[in-house]
Write a protein that holds these residues in place. Sequence first.
Motif, mmCIF file in Angstrom:
data_model
loop_
_atom_site.group_PDB
_atom_site.id
_atom_site.type_symbol
_atom_site.label_atom_id
_atom_site.label_comp_id
_atom_site.label_asym_id
_atom_site.label_seq_id
_atom_site.Cartn_x
_atom_site.Cartn_y
_atom_site.Cartn_z
ATOM 1 N N GLY A 74 -36.522 -14.338 60.194
ATOM 2 C CA GLY A 74 -36.357 -13.913 58.811
ATOM 3 C C GLY A 74 -36.346 -15.090 57.849
ATOM 4 N N SER A 76 -34.510 -16.432 53.746
ATOM 5 C CA SER A 76 -33.554 -16.181 52.668
ATOM 6 C C SER A 76 -33.818 -17.116 51.506
ATOM 7 N N ALA A 89 -29.870 -13.997 49.134
ATOM 8 C CA ALA A 89 -30.504 -12.742 49.513
ATOM 9 C C ALA A 89 -31.398 -13.034 50.715
ATOM 10 N N GLU A 90 -31.433 -12.121 51.673
ATOM 11 C CA GLU A 90 -32.196 -12.378 52.893
ATOM 12 C C GLU A 90 -32.934 -11.134 53.369
ATOM 13 N N PHE A 91 -33.968 -11.374 54.178
ATOM 14 C CA PHE A 91 -34.662 -10.334 54.924
ATOM 15 C C PHE A 91 -34.678 -10.764 56.383
ATOM 16 N N TYR A 93 -35.540 -9.493 60.639
ATOM 17 C CA TYR A 93 -35.986 -8.587 61.703
ATOM 18 C C TYR A 93 -35.306 -9.036 62.987
ATOM 19 N N THR A 116 -35.133 -3.800 60.725
ATOM 20 C CA THR A 116 -35.414 -4.672 59.590
ATOM 21 C C THR A 116 -34.298 -4.436 58.582
ATOM 22 N N SER A 117 -33.905 -5.487 57.872
ATOM 23 C CA SER A 117 -32.773 -5.348 56.953
ATOM 24 C C SER A 117 -32.886 -6.325 55.799
ATOM 25 N N VAL A 118 -32.256 -5.940 54.685
ATOM 26 C CA VAL A 118 -32.061 -6.838 53.554
ATOM 27 C C VAL A 118 -30.558 -6.977 53.347
ATOM 28 N N VAL A 143 -25.202 -5.337 53.838
ATOM 29 C CA VAL A 143 -26.509 -5.187 54.471
ATOM 30 C C VAL A 143 -27.017 -3.763 54.300
ATOM 31 N N THR A 146 -33.125 -1.292 56.429
ATOM 32 C CA THR A 146 -34.209 -0.465 55.915
ATOM 33 C C THR A 146 -34.832 0.382 57.018
#
Length: 226
Positions: A74, A76, A89-91, A93, A116-118, A143, A146
């Motif tokens: 991921g 950030s 802020a991060e994404f 997997y 998957t997450s933000v 968190v 998604t």
Amino acid sequence: MSKIQAGKLLARTGLVLIALAGADAAHASDDRKWYATATAGFVTQSDQRLDYTRPGVAGVVSPTLPLDTGILTGASIGRYVGDAWRVEAEFMYQSVDHPNFTLVTGTAGDGNYASTSVAVNALREFDLFGSPSARTYAGLGAVYATEVDVDFESGGVEKSFSGSGAGVQLLLGARYTFGERAFVDAGIRYLLVSGVELDAEEGGAVGRIKADYEPLAVTVSFGWRF
């Protein structure tokens, strides 16, 4: 928790972090306060109970899915707000494998349990090493997963269940800065999304699974301040 509730949780967390940033901005220099990171890691997750229901069948089947190890990747973007606090802020997997497993008759095979997450994280740094280049940290994140999905593949046919939900994560680690801009970060993180509802989506699967999603990861990040 519904998607609307999850959105409100993330919005409220964001407002709190923005307020924190505003409170500290008067005391912080604007020089290289922003940073970006790329992250990779090794993930494990304890075996999870899957509460499975399907239309027309009374009762709940609750087998335990054995889980193994997997990967995290991921990125950030964040900002320092004062000398000790930063927000980001991060994404992400992340995925762990599972061996051949039968949920119910007609749904069997090996596969993975992935997401998957933000997230919005607030982190506090500490000078435990007595060096301006090395800082430890602890943080919490709000968190939104998604997508959380569990797959069962057999004979080239994949049957999947997926859903989404809100959760929290804990982050601990240390960051070492090289010069004025580059840094490397080593840490651990624990994510909990409780009671995710996963609906059948592919390969003729039917029904719904309700389960917790709680991976534990060891991570390494490389970053650049700007």
